[in-house]
Motif scaffolding. Structure first.
Motif, short mmCIF file in Angstrom:
data_model
loop_
_atom_site.label_atom_id
_atom_site.label_comp_id
_atom_site.label_asym_id
_atom_site.label_seq_id
_atom_site.Cartn_x
_atom_site.Cartn_y
_atom_site.Cartn_z
N ILE A 1 -43.08 20.03 18.31
CA ILE A 1 -43.74 21.15 17.64
C ILE A 1 -44.34 22.09 18.67
O ILE A 1 -44.23 23.31 18.55
CB ILE A 1 -44.81 20.62 16.65
CG1 ILE A 1 -44.13 19.93 15.46
CG2 ILE A 1 -45.71 21.76 16.17
CD1 ILE A 1 -45.07 19.13 14.59
N ASN A 2 -44.98 21.54 19.69
CA ASN A 2 -45.58 22.37 20.74
C ASN A 2 -44.52 23.12 21.54
O ASN A 2 -44.76 24.24 21.99
CB ASN A 2 -46.43 21.52 21.69
CG ASN A 2 -47.74 21.09 21.06
OD1 ASN A 2 -48.24 21.72 20.13
ND2 ASN A 2 -48.29 20.00 21.55
N TYR B 1 -39.93 25.22 10.33
CA TYR B 1 -39.66 25.32 8.90
C TYR B 1 -39.75 23.92 8.30
O TYR B 1 -39.28 22.96 8.92
CB TYR B 1 -38.25 25.85 8.64
CG TYR B 1 -38.08 27.33 8.86
CD1 TYR B 1 -37.77 28.16 7.79
CD2 TYR B 1 -38.20 27.91 10.11
CE1 TYR B 1 -37.60 29.52 7.97
CE2 TYR B 1 -38.04 29.26 10.30
CZ TYR B 1 -37.73 30.06 9.22
OH TYR B 1 -37.57 31.42 9.40
N LEU B 2 -40.33 23.82 7.12
CA LEU B 2 -40.33 22.57 6.37
C LEU B 2 -39.40 22.78 5.19
O LEU B 2 -39.56 23.74 4.43
CB LEU B 2 -41.74 22.23 5.88
CG LEU B 2 -42.80 22.05 6.96
CD1 LEU B 2 -44.16 21.79 6.33
CD2 LEU B 2 -42.44 20.92 7.91
N ALA B 3 -38.41 21.91 5.06
CA ALA B 3 -37.41 22.07 4.02
C ALA B 3 -37.17 20.75 3.30
O ALA B 3 -37.42 19.68 3.84
CB ALA B 3 -36.09 22.57 4.62
N LEU C 1 -33.20 19.60 13.78
CA LEU C 1 -33.50 19.10 12.44
C LEU C 1 -34.02 17.68 12.56
O LEU C 1 -33.35 16.81 13.10
CB LEU C 1 -32.25 19.14 11.56
CG LEU C 1 -32.40 18.66 10.13
CD1 LEU C 1 -33.32 19.59 9.35
CD2 LEU C 1 -31.05 18.59 9.44
N VAL C 2 -35.26 17.46 12.07
CA VAL C 2 -35.91 16.15 12.16
C VAL C 2 -36.40 15.75 10.78
O VAL C 2 -37.03 16.56 10.10
CB VAL C 2 -37.11 16.19 13.14
CG1 VAL C 2 -37.78 14.84 13.23
CG2 VAL C 2 -36.69 16.69 14.50
N LEU D 1 -38.02 18.75 9.01
CA LEU D 1 -38.60 19.71 9.93
C LEU D 1 -37.47 20.40 10.69
O LEU D 1 -36.61 19.73 11.27
CB LEU D 1 -39.55 18.98 10.89
CG LEU D 1 -40.27 19.76 11.95
CD1 LEU D 1 -41.25 20.73 11.32
CD2 LEU D 1 -41.00 18.81 12.89
N MET D 2 -37.46 21.74 10.65
CA MET D 2 -36.48 22.52 11.41
C MET D 2 -37.23 23.29 12.48
O MET D 2 -38.14 24.07 12.16
CB MET D 2 -35.73 23.48 10.49
CG MET D 2 -34.96 22.80 9.38
SD MET D 2 -34.27 23.98 8.21
CE MET D 2 -32.62 24.11 8.85
N LEU D 3 -36.87 23.08 13.73
CA LEU D 3 -37.54 23.73 14.87
C LEU D 3 -36.58 24.69 15.54
O LEU D 3 -35.43 24.35 15.78
CB LEU D 3 -38.02 22.67 15.86
CG LEU D 3 -38.97 21.61 15.28
CD1 LEU D 3 -39.04 20.41 16.19
CD2 LEU D 3 -40.33 22.20 15.07
#
Length: 172
Positions: free
Chosen positions: A17-18, A24-26, A50-51, A82-84
């Motif tokens: 995240i950092n 994005y939260l999907a 994608l996590v 979680l999409m980063l």
């Protein structure tokens, strides 16, 4: 899951995240293996990480992360992925494109350019946000236009001046 494993997952999520500028939260639940594989492949091609993580672990990671992610807690219900990404609009465009053939993923929330977007109705707005590189390109194009006009005028003025001097020299 043992406590040490949970701590490792939380630390790993916090680092990711950092390291990412946009998240994005999907909801990708109820997608079959083929659809999930196609989504993961599309994410890989667009350089989106994608996590899938448990909401509790993700909530703790967001609290530990640098940034104000508190508003995202309302979206941490049900299945969450979680999409980063480094570019703010790429995941939104991917979700929009992927949903042309599928019902999911559903956008739950996003953190883009230090702003929170909650709900699937924000997908259109997120997909039209220009990235930093696109904005820089627009500014450069705007700055180049007047300079091109000045250079063009100077070039044409040089030709006119040369024509006047040639005409004057022929008259003598």
């Amino acid at each position: 899951m043992k406590r040490e494993q949970k701590i490792q997952i939380i630390d790993s999520l916090t680092e990711e995240i950092n390291a990412s500028n946009h998240l994005y939260l999907a909801d990708i639940s109820e997608m079959d293996a083929e659809q999930t594989s196609a989504l993961r492949r599309a994410c890989f091609e667009k350089e989106i990480k994608l996590v899938v993580a448990k909401n509790t672990l993700l909530r703790i990671a967001l609290e530990k992360a640098e940034g104000d992610f508190e508003g995202l807690n309302v979206a941490l219900k049900g299945s969450t992925s979680l999409m980063l990404s480094e570019t703010g609009n790429v995941p939104a465009k991917l979700i929009k494109e992927f949903r042309k053939g599928h019902d999911k993923p559903i956008l739950k929330a996003a953190y883009v350019e230090e702003a929170l977007y909650i709900g699937d109705n924000e997908l259109e707005a997120l997909s039209t946000i220009k990235s930093k590189d696109e904005l820089i390109g627009d500014v450069i194009a705007l700055l180049q236009s007047p300079i091109k006009n000045v250079i063009s005028s100077l070039e044409s003025g040089k030709n006119i001046l040369a024509g006047v001097v040639k005409t004057l020299s022929e008259k003598e």
